[in-house]
Write an enzyme that holds these catalytic residues in place. Structure first.
Site, PDB file in Angstrom:
ATOM      1  N   ASP A 198      -0.934 -12.359   6.980  1.00 36.12           N
ATOM      2  CA  ASP A 198      -0.661 -11.877   8.342  1.00 36.12           C
ATOM      3  C   ASP A 198      -1.957 -11.642   9.111  1.00 36.12           C
ATOM      4  O   ASP A 198      -2.035 -11.922  10.313  1.00 36.12           O
ATOM      5  CB  ASP A 198       0.159 -10.585   8.299  1.00 36.12           C
ATOM      6  CG  ASP A 198       1.606 -10.828   7.869  1.00 36.12           C
ATOM      7  OD1 ASP A 198       2.080 -11.968   8.018  1.00 36.12           O
ATOM      8  OD2 ASP A 198       2.243  -9.880   7.383  1.00 36.12           O
ATOM      9  N   GLU A 229      17.989  -5.100  11.498  1.00 36.61           N
ATOM     10  CA  GLU A 229      18.454  -5.466  10.149  1.00 36.61           C
ATOM     11  C   GLU A 229      17.304  -5.420   9.145  1.00 36.61           C
ATOM     12  O   GLU A 229      16.150  -5.644   9.507  1.00 36.61           O
ATOM     13  CB  GLU A 229      19.026  -6.892  10.164  1.00 36.61           C
ATOM     14  CG  GLU A 229      20.090  -7.121  11.212  1.00 36.61           C
ATOM     15  CD  GLU A 229      20.460  -8.589  11.346  1.00 36.61           C
ATOM     16  OE1 GLU A 229      20.601  -9.261  10.304  1.00 36.61           O
ATOM     17  OE2 GLU A 229      20.600  -9.060  12.493  1.00 36.61           O
ATOM     18  N   LYS A 288      14.790  -6.842   6.694  1.00 37.07           N
ATOM     19  CA  LYS A 288      14.173  -8.164   6.518  1.00 37.07           C
ATOM     20  C   LYS A 288      14.022  -8.386   5.014  1.00 37.07           C
ATOM     21  O   LYS A 288      13.066  -7.922   4.395  1.00 37.07           O
ATOM     22  CB  LYS A 288      12.819  -8.232   7.214  1.00 37.07           C
ATOM     23  CG  LYS A 288      12.201  -9.616   7.194  1.00 37.07           C
ATOM     24  CD  LYS A 288      10.898  -9.641   7.993  1.00 37.07           C
ATOM     25  CE  LYS A 288      10.288 -11.032   7.965  1.00 37.07           C
ATOM     26  NZ  LYS A 288       9.879 -11.437   6.606  1.00 37.07           N
ATOM     27  N   TYR A 338      22.906 -13.961   8.006  1.00 34.65           N
ATOM     28  CA  TYR A 338      22.661 -13.170   9.213  1.00 34.65           C
ATOM     29  C   TYR A 338      22.634 -13.978  10.504  1.00 34.65           C
ATOM     30  O   TYR A 338      22.438 -13.410  11.580  1.00 34.65           O
ATOM     31  CB  TYR A 338      21.325 -12.430   9.085  1.00 34.65           C
ATOM     32  CG  TYR A 338      20.186 -13.303   8.584  1.00 34.65           C
ATOM     33  CD1 TYR A 338      19.611 -14.288   9.387  1.00 34.65           C
ATOM     34  CD2 TYR A 338      19.702 -13.151   7.292  1.00 34.65           C
ATOM     35  CE1 TYR A 338      18.591 -15.085   8.925  1.00 34.65           C
ATOM     36  CE2 TYR A 338      18.678 -13.950   6.808  1.00 34.65           C
ATOM     37  CZ  TYR A 338      18.124 -14.907   7.629  1.00 34.65           C
ATOM     38  OH  TYR A 338      17.115 -15.713   7.157  1.00 34.65           O
ATOM     39  N   LYS A 375       7.160  -5.347  10.643  1.00 35.49           N
ATOM     40  CA  LYS A 375       6.823  -5.314   9.224  1.00 35.49           C
ATOM     41  C   LYS A 375       6.524  -3.898   8.734  1.00 35.49           C
ATOM     42  O   LYS A 375       5.919  -3.094   9.443  1.00 35.49           O
ATOM     43  CB  LYS A 375       5.601  -6.212   8.949  1.00 35.49           C
ATOM     44  CG  LYS A 375       5.770  -7.668   9.364  1.00 35.49           C
ATOM     45  CD  LYS A 375       6.765  -8.426   8.530  1.00 35.49           C
ATOM     46  CE  LYS A 375       6.211  -8.847   7.207  1.00 35.49           C
ATOM     47  NZ  LYS A 375       5.274  -9.973   7.271  1.00 35.49           N
ATOM     48  N   CYS A 401       2.022  -8.979 -34.203  1.00 32.94           N
ATOM     49  CA  CYS A 401       1.748  -8.331 -35.481  1.00 32.94           C
ATOM     50  C   CYS A 401       2.940  -8.623 -36.394  1.00 32.94           C
ATOM     51  O   CYS A 401       4.062  -8.214 -36.084  1.00 32.94           O
ATOM     52  CB  CYS A 401       1.569  -6.825 -35.308  1.00 32.94           C
ATOM     53  SG  CYS A 401       1.437  -5.964 -36.893  1.00 32.94           S
ATOM     54  N   CYS A 420       4.525  -1.837 -39.426  1.00 31.07           N
ATOM     55  CA  CYS A 420       3.635  -1.384 -38.343  1.00 31.07           C
ATOM     56  C   CYS A 420       4.268  -0.200 -37.617  1.00 31.07           C
ATOM     57  O   CYS A 420       5.400  -0.294 -37.122  1.00 31.07           O
ATOM     58  CB  CYS A 420       3.393  -2.523 -37.359  1.00 31.07           C
ATOM     59  SG  CYS A 420       2.369  -2.043 -35.954  1.00 31.07           S
TER      60      CYS A 420
END
Length: 670
Positions: A38, A116, A118, A226, A315, A425, A430
């Protein structure tokens, strides 16, 4: 900046952005973060505005996405262009957007908007003729995308047929991978030593572009819609809000949030609310989309070469931080897999301190070319897991050190073995493997033993009270009372939880035992197919391959574990302790030996019918062959019907199929 400097920087930015567009849109493998991208695009846009003589119609500011150089799928032209969106990062920019609308429309603000989520996924276009899906395609460069119809149809919520819609219709939306599915997929890839995905968006893009739809089907993709392209005018819709309701009514999934908002102030209120809820969402959202609600105003405003004038992407702030990789430590998991974990200079990201980050496996380290001492850019993948976005190689001093894998287990000292890119391993004794195996067994999605936390598991192992999960069922109250911070009531509660865990069923037990490649879904499929642990222990490779979601590598790994004497002994001890070894779903041999193939649209979901047949002992395959017993035909059957007739395979309509099951005495859904 001089004119010549501006020209050089503009050309440099265009080349750089085109390269990153190709990495993002075509390869689904970006090298930089969204925030960095951006910033580059904003810098180019500002320079083109300051020096308009250098504007060009082929600039990334005038174009959408990128066209594949060598398409993996058939290129397809969208009936109408798919646009991108201009971005805003501050309230002031949203206010400026509304002021532009006011001037362009010659009307006083405030305007009514639909705001809405995003969703951070992959844009797709579905094209219908007379209500029948003709194709589904990725956005591509906005004019030409890639046809991915078969892969899209693995998403069960996408409708194939519509009623009461314009003759020609485009429906636009986003294919995404839920965060839970993304984390599960990366865990499986990491376990196999394969390349992991950086974020859910990349995972969705990579999964949708698989050549084999069966791989796509296993990835848990979802979709949300949408917008309309072709057919919007004919639909008679008046507003964006009404359009979303119309999409729902026609059977399209609208899984993102949306609200009406009045003016820039109203938009800001919704934005703040959505931002606060961001990490509670089941999907990644990187902002909100702001659209004028009145569709008539869309026609007045129109589009630029790249984006609509009536909409904006607002954003969310990028939560990415630079920090240094101080060291790498190695952890041992329940299967013995050794995982490198990066130790970071602590940074604060999305409300919590981050000081450690998974480095997954050797493939991941090689691809990143990450070294101890490097500066790195870190974020939270899926808003949950800290992850390195990229190494800031430009800040290297020459003092950075390569990451060296240990030759011996960091927990028990046993020599490690290498399987592909995975270090393991092999020591069954262990302590780290024992700890992780018990922790996983007791976890909520496995046997759900509340109160058996990490500290308590450590104390039980230290005191020698348990060696493995079967020992849990032999713990006594007096054993527990001898432990630090364990009172009478806590001991009784824990023993009650352990007792209750005996009745979780085979589905949960198979997941809890950590069979290789077996997550929750596959554990359920195995339990559904075999019904009891005894049947599963006697399964052949061919029978395992018949189980949904089992590939050859997974089948061989499961078979090896099932034949392992140590695993069989553990199962025997659990059985003797009273742990249920049967599926909670009834399984019978009623249709044993029969093979079914399903085609066309059935009145019930195909997966439900498939599961029912498997519970009755039948095998369900995807293709017709001479071994097929019955082809079950729904509406609009494909070429399978012709093949079945040619091979002389018995064909049942859906009505005949349900009657056939009733006559066999099978329980049939109402």
């Amino acid at each position: 900046m001089t004119r010549e400097e501006a020209r050089r920087r503009i050309n440099e930015l265009r080349d750089l952005i085109r390269y990153h567009n190709y990495r993002y849109y075509v390869l689904a493998d970006p090298e930089i973060s969204d925030a960095e991208y951006d910033r580059l695009l904003r810098e180019l846009k500002e320079l083109e505005e300051r020096f308009p003589e250098f504007k060009s119609p082929d600039s990334p500011t005038e174009q959408v996405g990128a066209r594949p150089l060598e398409p993996t799928f058939r290129p397809v032209r969208h009936p109408t262009r798919m646009y991108s969106l201009d971005n805003a990062f501050t309230y002031e920019e949203v206010l400026a957007f509304e002021e532009r609308l006011e001037r362009a429309l010659g009307r006083k603000r405030p305007f009514l908007y639909t705001v809405e989520h995003k969703v951070d996924g992959l844009s797709v276009n579905l094209y219908y003729e007379e209500g029948v899906l003709v194709f589904g395609a990725t956005r591509g460069d906005g004019e030409v995308g890639e046809e991915v119809t078969q892969n899209l149809l693995t998403i069960p919520t996408i409708p194939r047929r519509l009623k009461g819609v314009p003759d020609r219709l485009e429906v636009r939306g986003e294919v995404y991978m839920p965060i839970e599915a993304f984390l599960r997929l990366n865990e499986e890839l990491e376990e196999r030593g394969e390349k992991v995905f950086k974020n859910p968006r990349n995972a969705a893009a990579g999964s949708l572009r698989q050549k084999d739809p069966r791989v796509t089907a296993k990835r848990g993709l979802r979709a949300t819609f949408y917008a309309l392209g072709l057919g919007l005018e004919e639909s008679g819709l008046k507003s964006q809000y009404e359009l979303l309701l119309w999409l729902k009514e026609k059977g399209f999934p609208v899984e993102h949030g949306y609200e009406k908002a009045l003016g820039a102030e109203g938009v800001e209120e919704v934005y703040r609310r959505f931002l606060a809820q961001r990490h509670a969402l089941p999907f990644e959202a990187d902002g909100v989309v702001v659209k004028l609600d009145d569709l008539a105003l869309w026609r007045e405003l129109g589009y630029t070469a790249r984006a609509p004038r009536f909409a904006l992407a607002y954003k969310f702030p990028a939560e990415e931080k630079e920090t240094r990789l101080l060291d790498v430590v190695f952890q041992v998991g329940r299967t013995g897999r050794v995982t490198p974990v990066g130790v970071l200079e602590p940074v604060f990201i999305e409300g919590s301190e981050v000081s450690r980050v998974t480095l997954h496996n050797e493939s991941y380290i090689e691809e990143l070319d990450i070294r101890i001492g490097d500066w790195v850019l870190v974020h939270k993948a899926g808003g949950v897991i800290p992850e390195v976005l990229r190494v800031l190689k430009e800040r290297r001093t020459g003092e950075e050190r390569p990451i060296r894998w240990p030759e011996t287990c960091p927990e028990c000292g046993h020599r490690l073995v290498k399987e592909g890119k995975v270090h393991r391993c092999p020591n069954p004794l262990c302590p780290a493997k024992r700890f992780e195996a018990i922790r996983h067994y007791a976890s909520r999605k496995a046997m759900d033993i509340e109160g058996l936390g990490e500290k308590l598991i450590e104390r039980l192992l230290e005191k020698g009270l348990v060696r493995d999960v079967a020992d849990l069922y032999h713990l006594r109250k007096e054993d527990l009372l001898g432990l630090e911070r364990m009172g009478e009531k806590s001991a009784q509660n824990l023993l009650r939880q352990i007792e209750e865990s005996k009745h979780r069923g085979l589905e949960r037990l198979l997941y809890a035992l950590g069979l290789p490649g077996v997550g929750e879904v596959l554990a359920r499929n195995l339990a559904r197919r075999f019904g009891t642990m005894d049947r599963l222990l006697e399964a052949s490779l061919e029978e395992l391959l018949e189980v949904e979601e089992v590939g050859e590598l997974t089948a061989r790994a499961i078979l090896e574990t099932l034949k392992d004497p140590a695993f069989r002994d553990l199962v025997r001890r659990l059985k003797e302790a009273g742990v249920s070894m049967e599926s909670k779903e009834e399984v019978s041999d009623l249709l044993s030996g029969l093979t079914f193939v399903l085609t066309g649209e059935l009145s019930r979901p195909r997966e439900e019918v498939k599961a029912l047949l498997q519970r009755l002992g039948a095998k369900v395959t995807d293709s017709v062959s001479r071994k097929t017993s019955y082809l079950v035909v729904g509406e609009n059957p494909g070429s399978k019907l012709e093949k079945a007739r040619a091979l002389g395979v018995a064909v049942l309509t859906e009505e005949e199929f349900w009657r056939f099951l009733k006559e066999k005495g099978a329980p049939v859904p109402a």
